[in-house]
Write a protein that holds these residues in place. Structure first.
Motif, PDB file in Angstrom:
ATOM      1  N   GLU A  99       0.825  -1.213   0.000  1.00 21.55           N
ATOM      2  CA  GLU A  99       0.000   0.000   0.000  1.00 21.55           C
ATOM      3  C   GLU A  99       0.859   1.264   0.000  1.00 21.55           C
ATOM      4  N   TYR A 103       0.278   4.083  -2.687  1.00 23.64           N
ATOM      5  CA  TYR A 103      -0.070   5.480  -2.382  1.00 23.64           C
ATOM      6  C   TYR A 103       1.034   6.439  -2.821  1.00 23.64           C
ATOM      7  N   TRP A 111      -6.996   9.376  -8.739  1.00 26.26           N
ATOM      8  CA  TRP A 111      -7.458   8.252  -7.906  1.00 26.26           C
ATOM      9  C   TRP A 111      -7.396   8.652  -6.420  1.00 26.26           C
ATOM     10  N   LEU A 115     -10.375   9.187  -3.487  1.00 26.39           N
ATOM     11  CA  LEU A 115     -10.413   8.457  -2.213  1.00 26.39           C
ATOM     12  C   LEU A 115     -10.440   9.381  -0.999  1.00 26.39           C
ATOM     13  N   LYS A 124      -3.025   0.052   7.676  1.00 26.30           N
ATOM     14  CA  LYS A 124      -4.149  -0.896   7.683  1.00 26.30           C
ATOM     15  C   LYS A 124      -4.243  -1.632   9.017  1.00 26.30           C
ATOM     16  N   HIS A 180     -11.384  -5.236   0.969  1.00 25.17           N
ATOM     17  CA  HIS A 180     -10.021  -4.711   0.921  1.00 25.17           C
ATOM     18  C   HIS A 180      -9.235  -5.444  -0.169  1.00 25.17           C
ATOM     19  N   THR A 181      -8.632  -4.664  -1.062  1.00 25.07           N
ATOM     20  CA  THR A 181      -7.880  -5.278  -2.160  1.00 25.07           C
ATOM     21  C   THR A 181      -6.496  -4.640  -2.269  1.00 25.07           C
TER      22      THR A 181
HETATM   23  N1  IYR Z   1      -6.346  -0.473  -1.929  1.00 26.81           N
HETATM   24  C1  IYR Z   1      -6.094   0.840  -1.340  1.00 26.81           C
HETATM   25  C2  IYR Z   1      -6.704   1.959  -2.110  1.00 26.81           C
HETATM   26  C3  IYR Z   1      -8.171   1.975  -2.238  1.00 26.81           C
HETATM   27  C4  IYR Z   1      -8.738   1.894  -3.497  1.00 26.81           C
HETATM   28  C5  IYR Z   1     -10.097   2.001  -3.692  1.00 26.81           C
HETATM   29  I1  IYR Z   1     -10.858   1.987  -5.568  1.00 26.81           I
HETATM   30  C6  IYR Z   1     -10.946   2.167  -2.572  1.00 26.81           C
HETATM   31  O1  IYR Z   1     -12.326   2.272  -2.751  1.00 26.81           O
HETATM   32  C7  IYR Z   1     -10.395   2.260  -1.314  1.00 26.81           C
HETATM   33  C8  IYR Z   1      -9.021   2.153  -1.148  1.00 26.81           C
HETATM   34  C9  IYR Z   1      -6.503   0.854   0.134  1.00 26.81           C
HETATM   35  O2  IYR Z   1      -7.070  -0.130   0.629  1.00 26.81           O
HETATM   36  O3  IYR Z   1      -6.258   1.849   0.815  1.00 26.81           O
END
Ligand code: IYR
Length: 231
Positions: A99, A103, A111, A115, A124, A180-181
């Protein structure tokens, strides 16, 4: 809906399907409204209490997800459920490493701007605080009896639907989660020693919302914005 009454199609048994209940229009209207009201209270949560949840509840949630329809009924998924503190810590460290890079360099300015309203960042803590992490893995292929790869069908659609069922089951149980991805996600298959045919799809922290939880004040699109009727 087991029945003794069956027919054979291509040599396969088909049992008679008894619709669970024949509701009248009024009951259906009430039930559809009640479901909408209930599902509409679901929110993505990023702050978890560490209050434990019994394994049986997690098992029921996974079994609910696994009732989802899938291409040729292959059920091309594995749900890994982790409550082990050492493993959660390992996952958090690896996810935060990815992450941080995302970021700092992988995500576009647009993007990150999109957010801002969600208040996300590279940290996290929920990966350690939540009592359970459920990771959905997609099985892109199976090995047949000759050890040959046989691709599954509509894998993303199937696993996506199963994850939707999972989220609904978590919400129904009175618990909360987050889709969460961390990207790329291959560190998860490595940490959990998953077989070569499995790819991490979505990670779900599951638990209770922390008593001091705030969610963004956002609205859902209206029916007009999300639908088009052709009557
Ligand atoms: N995976 C990152 C960023 C993220 C991307 C999106 I599209 C989101 O809706 C929320 C987060 C993270 O978990 O912070």
């Amino acid at each position: 809906m087991k029945s003794d009454n069956y027919i054979l199609i291509n040599g396969f048994k088909h049992i008679s399907y008894n619709s669970s209940a024949d509701f009248d229009e009024k009951t259906m209207l009430e039930k559809s409204e009640a479901f909408l009201e209930k599902i509409n209270t679901r929110r993505s949560i990023r702050t978890f209490s560490d209050k434990p949840i019994s394994k049986k509840i997690i098992e029921n949630i996974i079994l609910s997800a696994s009732t989802a329809p899938s291409g040729a009924h292959k059920q091309p998924w594995t749900f890994c459920a982790i409550s082990n503190a050492k493993l959660k810590k390992k996952i958090r460290i690896a996810a935060e490493e990815e992450e941080k890079i995302s970021y700092e360099s992988r995500m576009s300015e647009r993007w990150k701007k999109d957010l801002e309203k969600l208040g996300t960042d590279m940290n996290k803590p929920f990966l350690e605080n939540a009592p359970w992490l459920i990771i959905a893995f997609k099985k892109v292929y199976e090995l047949d009896e000759n050890n040959e790869k046989q691709n599954n069908y509509y894998v993303n659609e199937s696993v996506g639907i199963a994850c939707g069922f999972l989220i609904a089951a978590i919400h129904n149980a009175g618990l909360v989660t987050l889709t969460h991805t961390p990207s790329p996600m291959n560190f998860l298959a490595k940490i959990l020693n998953r077989p070569a045919n499995e790819r991490a799809f979505i990670l779900f922290p599951v638990g209770y919302a922390h008593s001091d939880t705030y969610v963004p004040d956002i609205e859902r699109k209206t029916l007009d914005e999300v639908s088009e009727f052709y009557e």
